[in-house]
Each structure stands twice: as C-alpha cells, then as structure tokens.
Scaffold this motif. Structure first.
Motif, PDB file in Angstrom:
ATOM      1  N   GLY A  19       5.078   3.487  -2.154  1.00 19.61           N
ATOM      2  CA  GLY A  19       5.034   2.797  -0.871  1.00 19.61           C
ATOM      3  C   GLY A  19       6.048   3.289   0.154  1.00 19.61           C
ATOM      4  O   GLY A  19       6.191   2.705   1.225  1.00 19.61           O
ATOM      5  N   TYR A  20       6.755   4.375  -0.176  1.00 18.34           N
ATOM      6  CA  TYR A  20       7.731   4.916   0.779  1.00 18.34           C
ATOM      7  C   TYR A  20       7.064   5.898   1.745  1.00 18.34           C
ATOM      8  O   TYR A  20       6.204   6.682   1.336  1.00 18.34           O
ATOM      9  N   ASP A  21       7.500   5.879   2.970  1.00 18.40           N
ATOM     10  CA  ASP A  21       7.066   6.898   3.919  1.00 18.40           C
ATOM     11  C   ASP A  21       7.835   8.178   3.625  1.00 18.40           C
ATOM     12  O   ASP A  21       9.012   8.130   3.270  1.00 18.40           O
ATOM     13  N   VAL A  22       7.148   9.295   3.774  1.00 20.78           N
ATOM     14  CA  VAL A  22       7.761  10.596   3.473  1.00 20.78           C
ATOM     15  C   VAL A  22       7.725  11.460   4.722  1.00 20.78           C
ATOM     16  O   VAL A  22       6.750  11.434   5.478  1.00 20.78           O
ATOM     17  N   ILE A  23       8.790  12.222   4.934  1.00 15.93           N
ATOM     18  CA  ILE A  23       8.805  13.172   6.048  1.00 15.93           C
ATOM     19  C   ILE A  23       9.124  14.564   5.519  1.00 15.93           C
ATOM     20  O   ILE A  23       9.883  14.713   4.554  1.00 15.93           O
ATOM     21  N   MET A  24       8.506  15.567   6.113  1.00 16.77           N
ATOM     22  CA  MET A  24       8.774  16.962   5.719  1.00 16.77           C
ATOM     23  C   MET A  24       8.713  17.828   6.971  1.00 16.77           C
ATOM     24  O   MET A  24       8.183  17.397   8.000  1.00 16.77           O
ATOM     25  N   GLU A  45      18.709   9.104   9.514  1.00 16.86           N
ATOM     26  CA  GLU A  45      19.876   8.220   9.612  1.00 16.86           C
ATOM     27  C   GLU A  45      19.468   6.837  10.093  1.00 16.86           C
ATOM     28  O   GLU A  45      19.980   5.824   9.633  1.00 16.86           O
ATOM     29  N   ASN A  46      18.510   6.814  11.035  1.00 16.95           N
ATOM     30  CA  ASN A  46      18.057   5.525  11.576  1.00 16.95           C
ATOM     31  C   ASN A  46      17.145   4.787  10.614  1.00 16.95           C
ATOM     32  O   ASN A  46      16.937   3.595  10.749  1.00 16.95           O
ATOM     33  N   ARG A  47      16.544   5.508   9.694  1.00 15.91           N
ATOM     34  CA  ARG A  47      15.568   4.888   8.789  1.00 15.91           C
ATOM     35  C   ARG A  47      15.880   5.263   7.350  1.00 15.91           C
ATOM     36  O   ARG A  47      15.269   6.177   6.788  1.00 15.91           O
ATOM     37  N   PRO A  48      16.784   4.559   6.757  1.00 16.85           N
ATOM     38  CA  PRO A  48      17.226   4.943   5.406  1.00 16.85           C
ATOM     39  C   PRO A  48      16.126   4.915   4.340  1.00 16.85           C
ATOM     40  O   PRO A  48      16.268   5.563   3.314  1.00 16.85           O
ATOM     41  N   THR A  49      15.051   4.171   4.569  1.00 14.53           N
ATOM     42  CA  THR A  49      14.006   4.130   3.529  1.00 14.53           C
ATOM     43  C   THR A  49      13.068   5.338   3.602  1.00 14.53           C
ATOM     44  O   THR A  49      12.283   5.572   2.690  1.00 14.53           O
ATOM     45  N   LEU A  50      13.156   6.078   4.686  1.00 15.47           N
ATOM     46  CA  LEU A  50      12.303   7.260   4.841  1.00 15.47           C
ATOM     47  C   LEU A  50      12.717   8.305   3.806  1.00 15.47           C
ATOM     48  O   LEU A  50      13.897   8.633   3.687  1.00 15.47           O
ATOM     49  N   GLY A  93       0.818  -1.216   0.000  1.00 16.14           N
ATOM     50  CA  GLY A  93       0.000   0.000   0.000  1.00 16.14           C
ATOM     51  C   GLY A  93       0.835   1.243   0.000  1.00 16.14           C
ATOM     52  O   GLY A  93       2.059   1.184   0.063  1.00 16.14           O
ATOM     53  N   PRO A  94       0.165   2.382  -0.092  1.00 18.01           N
ATOM     54  CA  PRO A  94       0.903   3.645  -0.153  1.00 18.01           C
ATOM     55  C   PRO A  94       1.665   3.939   1.126  1.00 18.01           C
ATOM     56  O   PRO A  94       1.328   3.419   2.191  1.00 18.01           O
ATOM     57  N   GLY A  95       2.689   4.761   1.013  1.00 17.14           N
ATOM     58  CA  GLY A  95       3.459   5.136   2.187  1.00 17.14           C
ATOM     59  C   GLY A  95       2.705   6.125   3.055  1.00 17.14           C
ATOM     60  O   GLY A  95       1.641   6.620   2.689  1.00 17.14           O
ATOM     61  N   LEU A  96       3.254   6.408   4.205  1.00 15.40           N
ATOM     62  CA  LEU A  96       2.632   7.353   5.134  1.00 15.40           C
ATOM     63  C   LEU A  96       3.367   8.691   5.066  1.00 15.40           C
ATOM     64  O   LEU A  96       4.577   8.735   4.828  1.00 15.40           O
ATOM     65  N   LEU A  97       2.606   9.739   5.305  1.00 15.22           N
ATOM     66  CA  LEU A  97       3.179  11.084   5.238  1.00 15.22           C
ATOM     67  C   LEU A  97       3.298  11.669   6.651  1.00 15.22           C
ATOM     68  O   LEU A  97       2.291  11.802   7.353  1.00 15.22           O
ATOM     69  N   ASP A 157       5.318  16.768  -6.844  1.00 14.88           N
ATOM     70  CA  ASP A 157       5.608  15.524  -7.576  1.00 14.88           C
ATOM     71  C   ASP A 157       6.357  14.491  -6.737  1.00 14.88           C
ATOM     72  O   ASP A 157       6.008  13.315  -6.720  1.00 14.88           O
ATOM     73  N   TYR A 158       7.392  14.961  -6.065  1.00 20.39           N
ATOM     74  CA  TYR A 158       8.239  14.038  -5.313  1.00 20.39           C
ATOM     75  C   TYR A 158       7.429  13.314  -4.234  1.00 20.39           C
ATOM     76  O   TYR A 158       7.519  12.095  -4.063  1.00 20.39           O
ATOM     77  N   VAL A 159       6.623  14.085  -3.512  1.00 16.40           N
ATOM     78  CA  VAL A 159       5.831  13.503  -2.418  1.00 16.40           C
ATOM     79  C   VAL A 159       4.857  12.471  -2.975  1.00 16.40           C
ATOM     80  O   VAL A 159       4.762  11.341  -2.478  1.00 16.40           O
ATOM     81  N   GLU A 160       4.172  12.832  -4.043  1.00 12.80           N
ATOM     82  CA  GLU A 160       3.167  11.921  -4.612  1.00 12.80           C
ATOM     83  C   GLU A 160       3.816  10.639  -5.116  1.00 12.80           C
ATOM     84  O   GLU A 160       3.293   9.546  -4.913  1.00 12.80           O
TER      85      GLU A 160
END
Ligand code: 5GP
Length: 204
Positions: A96-101, A28-33, A4-8, A87-90
C-alpha cells in the motif's frame, strides 16, 4: 477508501533537469513515499553511497540480475547499465505504499508498459541551455560525457508526449517544481478509476 495498492510515480526527463534534487525534496516532505533504488554498473561518484543512491554492481552481477528476471526494466545509458529491481517495487506497492523512481525516458516508458497505471512525469528545465550549465556545475562528468548527455537529452524530448504530466523546473525556483510534483501525487489519489465501483458506492 484509502486502502489498496500504492501508486507508482515515475519522474523522468533529461539528465540535468533536476530529477535528483526534486525527488529528494519530495521524499523529505512525504516520509511514507518509498524510493526505488536502481542498480547500475556506473562507478560511484564521490558523494554516492551504495544502497542509498544506487546499488553499484559489476557488469556480471547486473547481467545475472537481469537474466533472473530481477529487473522491472533496464537500459544502457551512456555506456553504463541501469535497472530497476523488481522485488522492492512490487513489495511496496502490495503493502500500500506509494513508490517513486527516476529512470531515464526509455526506462520510464518501459515501466508504463509493465504497469499501465504508473504515473509518468516529465521534468524539463525552463531553458534547454540550463541543462548544460547544471551538468557543468555539478562537475561529475568529463566534457565528452556532458556533450553526450546533452545529445541524449535532445532525443529524450521527443518522448514527452507519451508522458502523463510535465513539470517545469525553473532555474532558482525549484520549490515551485516540488509543489507541482506534490499536487500531482495528491490529485492522483482521487482518480475515480483507482477505486472499485463497490468501494465508491458503498460509502454513499
Ligand atoms: P546518472 O549516471 O546521472 O546517475 O544517471 C544517468 C541516467 O540514468 C539518468 O537519466 C537517470 O535517470 C537514469 N537512470 C537511473 N536509474 C535508472 C534505472 O533504473 N533505469 C533506467 N532506465 N534509467 C535509470
């Protein structure tokens, strides 16, 4: 159940609360973020690199991006424009990646309006007086700018109740705040509403 989609995740709070340092530690602790790099018309500080800390753009470039609908949200902050490229966030969320801003508070609320599922985290220092100390210590703003940032910080505190979580970044105990942020990211994965009924029942 992990697809499923990632979390924002949106980390906000007054300037000087420590957003930059904590988000960096978390990444640093979560490289996939995936980190959403904002566009800004502000001049780059000495250590800042284009495309990494911000996309440093001219006023005209910013206006063009905004007019094209390329910004998910944007705000003027202390005389400069800041915005989140859409674009990048979408793309990351869809993959399926989690995004942080880490926008300022009004931007965070605008993100929540566009993405009701976004998780809003309000970061506060343990004492308001520390904001001033931190802003002074980093020596990147003039005294007038610091005064203005503190004024904005007072106003931003009023929006706290519209956030989902609060994390206290205590002086000299930032590791605890990083742990708290990690706990939130972890817990959000397990919210029932994030799954389709059939996904949950199918596994029972
Ligand atoms: P600074 O100039 O210290 O890097 O950032 C000033 C403020 O702008 C900070 O509170 C920061 O969180 C916020 N900011 C950075 N990027 C964005 C963005 O894309 N959108 C919004 N609304 N605020 C941002």
């Amino acid at each position: 159940m992990s697809g499923g989609p990632g979390l924002l995740f949106v980390v906000s709070g007054p300037s000087g609360a420590g957003k930059d340092t904590l988000v960096e530690a978390l990444r640093e602790n979560r490289p996939t973020l995936r980190y959403s790099v904002s566009a800004t018309t502000r001049a780059a500080r000495a250590q800042e690199r284009n495309g990494e800390h911000y996309f440093f753009v001219s006023q005209a470039e910013f206006e063009r991006l905004r007019a094209e609908g390329g910004l998910l949200e944007w705000r003027e902050y202390n005389g400069n424009l800041y915005g989140t490229p859409r674009d990048y966030v979408e793309k990351c969320l869809a993959e399926g990646y989690d995004v942080i801003m880490k926008p300022e508070v009004n931007g965070a609320l605008a993100v929540k309006a566009a993405y009701p599922d976004a998780v809003l985290i309000f970061l506060v220092p343990d004492r308001f007086a520390y904001l001033r100390e931190r802003l002074l210590a980093r020596r990147t703003e003039t005294n007038e700018e610091i005064a203005r940032r503190l004024e904005i910080a007072q106003e931003e505190m009023h929006f706290l109740v519209r956030f989902d979580y609060i994390v206290v970044n205590a002086q000299d105990r930032s590791q605890e705040a990083v742990r708290d942020l990690e706990a939130i990211l972890q817990a959000e994965r397990f919210r029932i509403h994030r799954y389709q009924d059939k996904e949950l029942l199918g596994e029972l």
